[in-house]
Design an enzyme around this catalytic site. Structure first.
Site, PDB file in Angstrom:
ATOM      1  N   LYS A 100     -31.816 -19.099 -85.402  1.00 56.38           N
ATOM      2  CA  LYS A 100     -32.046 -18.913 -83.978  1.00 56.38           C
ATOM      3  C   LYS A 100     -30.849 -19.320 -83.246  1.00 56.38           C
ATOM      4  O   LYS A 100     -30.447 -20.416 -83.129  1.00 56.38           O
ATOM      5  CB  LYS A 100     -33.435 -19.975 -83.593  1.00 56.38           C
ATOM      6  CG  LYS A 100     -33.638 -19.910 -82.198  1.00 56.38           C
ATOM      7  CD  LYS A 100     -34.348 -21.053 -81.814  1.00 56.38           C
ATOM      8  CE  LYS A 100     -34.601 -20.900 -80.087  1.00 56.38           C
ATOM      9  NZ  LYS A 100     -35.256 -22.303 -79.778  1.00 56.38           N
ATOM     10  N   ALA A 188     -39.378 -21.244 -74.630  1.00 57.11           N
ATOM     11  CA  ALA A 188     -38.912 -22.252 -73.604  1.00 57.11           C
ATOM     12  C   ALA A 188     -39.751 -21.933 -72.163  1.00 57.11           C
ATOM     13  O   ALA A 188     -40.097 -20.834 -71.834  1.00 57.11           O
ATOM     14  CB  ALA A 188     -37.380 -21.783 -73.422  1.00 57.11           C
TER      15      ALA A 188
END
EC number: 2.8.1.10
Length: 263
Positions: A100, A188
């Protein structure tokens, strides 16, 4: 939902559409129980966050005991060189070519640096990595990352840790429409289970959560809530919601009504 409705990440089929982070929990025990309660099959970890060998060993053992697939990240990196170095370390430590990719461009809102992200992505893909880039909800950036070979994209819903939800659902919806073959994961900014549900309703394939669960009053219960929300959102997407209208339409048939009610 059909039994074969899997999340696909670089050819691997995953049942759960909730990915979970491993930071910020009040204790290792709460982290472990929260991860289990979420039903997640993928957990993100940061190599940088382990301060001592003893603490690191305990943490890795807990993560290994979950039996989940590990998705290492480059959290905290600000330069291409730093991200590349950390990604290579992660590949050695975790024995995975998944990464990631996080490259922060602004310390105030932790917004990803799109230019450095593109540069680092190309280098890592050329080196055999399967990159899952954390990016903003910019269509052109997502298109460029996809063109470089990213089969999975992770646009934000809002800045990390804000809990504001999907600040720009129009942008996210546009990315989904323009990149129908890509696996899209909102990463997020989510704070409530309803935010996760909304992302899945838009057609996003999954969500990645950390602060929303770890920062809750009861992380374990919140994990269960997010698990249910993600499942509900996917059910709703597959069911194909009724079209939105500007004019009211009665749900009760008018046939058989007295004539004076039909004037």
């Amino acid at each position: 939902m059909p039994n074969n409705d899997y999340l696909t990440i670089y050819g691997e089929q995953i049942k759960s559409r909730l990915l979970i982070g491993s930071a910020l929990y009040p204790s290792p025990a709460v982290m472990n129980e929260s991860i289990v309660a979420s039903g997640a099959e993928i957990v993100t970890v940061s190599l940088r966050r382990q301060q001592s060998a003893a603490a690191g060993d305990d943490f890795w053992q807990l993560i290994k005991n979950t039996g989940l697939k590990i998705l290492p990240n480059t959290a905290g990196c600000h330069s291409v060189k730093e991200a590349i170095t950390l990604a290579k370390m992660c590949r050695e430590v975790f024995a995975t070519d998944w990464i990631k990719l996080e490259l922060i461009g602004d310390d105030y809102n932790l917004q990803p640096d799109p230019f450095a992200l593109l540069e680092a992505t190309k280098i890592l893909i050329d080196d055999g990595f399967k990159v899952l880039p954390y990016c903003t909800d910019d269509l052109v950036l997502c298109q460029r990352l996809n063109a470089l070979g990213c089969e999975v994209l992770m646009p934000w819903g809002a800045p990390i840790g804000t809990g504001k939800g999907l600040l720009n659902s129009y942008n996210l919806k546009t990315i989904r429409e323009r990149l129908p073959e890509a696996t899209l994961i909102v990463d997020a900014g989510l704070g409530l289970p309803s935010h996760a549900c909304q992302a899945l309703e838009l057609g996003y394939d999954a969500v990645l959560l950390n602060s929303a669960i770890a920062g809750a009053g009861c992380p374990i219960t919140m994990s269960r809530a997010f698990k249910a929300a993600v499942e509900a959102g996917r059910f709703a997407y597959n069911a194909k919601a009724m079209p939105e209208k500007d004019v009211a339409a009665p749900s009760t048939p008018t046939m058989g009504m007295p004539f004076w009610h039909q004037e």
